[in-house]
Design an enzyme around this catalytic site. Sequence first.
Site, PDB file in Angstrom:
ATOM      1  N   GLU A 263      -1.277   3.818  -1.022  1.00 51.06           N
ATOM      2  CA  GLU A 263      -0.357   2.782  -1.500  1.00 51.06           C
ATOM      3  C   GLU A 263       0.820   2.740  -0.552  1.00 51.06           C
ATOM      4  O   GLU A 263       1.382   3.782  -0.218  1.00 51.06           O
ATOM      5  CB  GLU A 263       0.129   3.128  -2.909  1.00 51.06           C
ATOM      6  CG  GLU A 263      -1.034   3.383  -3.855  1.00 51.06           C
ATOM      7  CD  GLU A 263      -0.817   2.803  -5.223  1.00 51.06           C
ATOM      8  OE1 GLU A 263       0.084   1.950  -5.368  1.00 51.06           O
ATOM      9  OE2 GLU A 263      -1.537   3.209  -6.122  1.00 51.06           O
TER      10      GLU A 263
ATOM     11  N   ILE B 272       6.338  -1.493   1.628  1.00 53.91           N
ATOM     12  CA  ILE B 272       6.835  -2.001   2.908  1.00 53.91           C
ATOM     13  C   ILE B 272       8.304  -2.387   2.726  1.00 53.91           C
ATOM     14  O   ILE B 272       8.626  -3.232   1.880  1.00 53.91           O
ATOM     15  CB  ILE B 272       5.997  -3.226   3.347  1.00 53.91           C
ATOM     16  CG1 ILE B 272       4.493  -2.860   3.304  1.00 53.91           C
ATOM     17  CG2 ILE B 272       6.393  -3.687   4.737  1.00 53.91           C
ATOM     18  CD1 ILE B 272       3.568  -4.066   3.254  1.00 53.91           C
TER      19      ILE B 272
END
Length: 306
Positions: free
Chosen positions: A256, A259
């Site tokens: 996972e 960003i």
Amino acid sequence: MAKVYRVNEAFDHGLLSGASCAFGVFDGVHRGHRFLIDEAKKTAAECGGPSAVLTFDIDPDERFHADRLKKLMTNERRIEALAQTGVDFVAVLPFTPAFAAQAPLDFLATTFGESFPAALHVGCDFHFGAKAAGQVDDLRAWADERGVRIFAHDLKSAFDKPITATRIRLLLAEGRCEDAVELLGHPYAFEGVVAQGRGEGSDMGFCTANIELAPMMRALGEGVYAAWATVSGVRYKAAMSMGTAPTFAEATATSEVHILDFEGSIYGETIAVEPVHYLRPMVEFDSVESLIAEVQANIAWVRENL
Ligand SMILES: Cc1cc2nc3c(=O)[nH]c(=O)nc-3n(C[C@H](O)[C@H](O)[C@H](O)COP(=O)(O)O)c2cc1C
Ligand SMILES: Nc1ncnc2c1ncn2[C@@H]1O[C@H](COP(=O)(O)OP(=O)(O)O)[C@@H](O)[C@H]1O
């Protein structure tokens, strides 16, 4: 970028005549591989023929040890990276079961036909043909009769040990990204398509792009890392987990990726993730609040330190 030829019925074997070829799988295209390829470029310059990389469409271990293989690159990335080494062309042999089952001399006959290269550069541990029974001495005997020069190079070392894909895979499995990158000579990255997750990330205050990786592409050890993520050609700082979230029984994503300073839907897009520093192991948290606090601290670390 060098031309990439698939060695099929349409392939003109004559291209190999007089070429100086580096021959191998080259997973990772690491510093040792680049040394070998540079040597092939040097003999090409001396002999006047083209320089080439001769490789396989898949990693032979995919056929024989798929259960325990952890690759540094997908086959596509590997061939692309080989094409960017400055050689004149890359020839990709199809590693079919029939091709792999050939006795060493048949394997060479199928590979070269009557078109003999000027030079072949291999590692001193090079093996070929069924059951990897062909060794450098067999290659030399074959080559001597055909005017092919064989260069069997000692493996290039770093920190007193040979640089090998296996050594780099072990470093990654231990989360030692910096050491792996040192031996690779370029960043380590994995790629994946962003899949739908459980939709909880945004409620927790940090969206995560969920990536499913084939077991073979899980070279990086479990844990939380500071990383760079490339989305549509733009590189962002990222905080990522590797390994299924132990806090949630129903979690499935291999990795996972949060960003930083990015918004937008990227479901279905392929992103490249470049882990650069191990932060901590994956933890089974008692509460979602403590998970959130820890992940926010990881994100803050990335923001400050990358
Ligand atoms: C930087 C980072 C660190 C993480 N660390 C953990 C962890 O230690 N334990 C855990 O169970 N999940 C961890 N996760 C996964 C989160 O639990 C998961 O991203 C969150 O539950 C959202 O899941 P969803 O995207 O499937 O909705 C981490 C995620 C990120 C981005
Ligand atoms: N900063 C970001 N980092 C990661 N993904 C983001 C970001 N901003 C938006 N997204 C998008 O949001 C999705 C993740 O949202 P999230 O609530 O965690 O749901 P899911 O459980 O489906 O991952 C990503 O797949 C991506 O399309």
